[in-house]
Design an enzyme around this catalytic site. Structure first.
Site, mmCIF file in Angstrom:
data_model
loop_
_atom_site.group_PDB
_atom_site.id
_atom_site.type_symbol
_atom_site.label_atom_id
_atom_site.label_comp_id
_atom_site.label_asym_id
_atom_site.label_seq_id
_atom_site.Cartn_x
_atom_site.Cartn_y
_atom_site.Cartn_z
ATOM 1 N N SER A 13 71.856 -31.105 40.580
ATOM 2 C CA SER A 13 72.717 -32.291 40.526
ATOM 3 C C SER A 13 74.173 -31.926 40.197
ATOM 4 C CB SER A 13 72.171 -33.323 39.527
ATOM 5 O OG SER A 13 72.355 -32.886 38.205
ATOM 6 N N LEU A 89 72.017 -13.258 32.555
ATOM 7 C CA LEU A 89 72.685 -12.277 33.414
ATOM 8 C C LEU A 89 72.956 -10.995 32.644
ATOM 9 C CD1 LEU A 89 75.080 -14.905 34.943
ATOM 10 C CD2 LEU A 89 73.294 -13.692 36.206
ATOM 11 N N HIS A 105 77.110 -26.340 30.217
ATOM 12 C CA HIS A 105 76.038 -26.298 29.224
ATOM 13 C C HIS A 105 75.878 -27.681 28.587
ATOM 14 C CE1 HIS A 105 73.315 -24.525 26.331
ATOM 15 N NE2 HIS A 105 73.934 -25.233 25.400
#
Ligand code: GRF
Length: 212
Positions: A13, A89, A105
């Site tokens: 989204s 990552l 976030h």
């Protein structure tokens, strides 16, 4: 040429909010580590180029991140936007894209890094919650903050209702942050991100307040 790469893992989204925003971007590529991500189907509806790179088919994190970086670099992106990319990552990857890797976030960082932010906010009885767009650094959910939106936690709030209201704000602030970056209007000074020439209608903190 201004190119943007969006990394997703799920419904997408936030990616959709970016695809609907009016940017001066020449090319957008959406890459997912999850070939089944709903967001990939959504991205194709927008006529955007998509790629899937299944992390499960790589022996370790380094190998996946190296392959991912190769795909990203082929797009020569100005910015890489993480939009619900549910992978940690490697340091090498983060360093490679330092200063051009952004994340959204669902909390007011530096409070509540990590997962399950809405449930943790409710558990702590906190009255204010929100979301943050920040540059990615080696520390998880840390790094220079570009923009935040703050919302009140209402009485009788549930995890679901809170998540939905935070998500609305995410869709508002992420396009703004990406626009600033694409217009070369973010200056990084140490751990701070400064917006250059911001007009009175622009803000680095959205705060919709209590619903009427
Ligand atoms: C969002 O809440 C985002 O803040 C977090 O993961 C969720 C992704 O949702 N990083 P969507 O895939 O963008 O709908």
């Amino acid at each position: 040429m201004k190119s943007l790469v969006i990394l997703i893992s799920g419904r997408g989204s936030n990616m959709q909010a970016l695809l609907e925003a009016e940017f001066r971007i020449d090319r957008i590529t959406v890459i997912s580590n999850n070939p089944q991500a709903e967001g990939l189907i959504l991205a194709r509806k927008y006529g955007v180029k998509t790629m899937a790179l299944d992390h499960r088919s790589f022996p370790d994190r380094e190998a996946f991140d190296t392959a991912l970086a190769k795909k990203i670099d082929a797009c020569q992106p100005k910015l890489i936007a993480l939009a619900g990319f549910m992978r940690i990552l490697s340091n090498r990857f983060v360093q490679h894209y330092q200063g051009r890797l952004m994340n959204i976030h669902p909390s007011l960082l530096p409070a509540f890094p990590g997962l399950k932010t809405h449930a943790r906010v409710l558990q702590e009885g906190i009255r204010i919650h929100g979301c943050t767009v920040h540059f990615v650094t080696l520390q998880l959910d840390h790094g220079p903050i570009v923009i935040q939106a703050a919302i009140p936690v209402l009485p009788n709030e549930t995890e679901k209702s809170l998540a939905a209201r935070v998500l609305q704000q995410e869709h508002r602030i992420y396009p703004q942050a990406v626009r600033w970056f694409m217009e070369d209007r973010i200056r990084l000074i140490g751990n701070h991100a400064e917006i250059i020439d911001s007009s009175s209608s622009e803000t680095v903190l959205y705060s919709p307040g209590l619903p009427k």
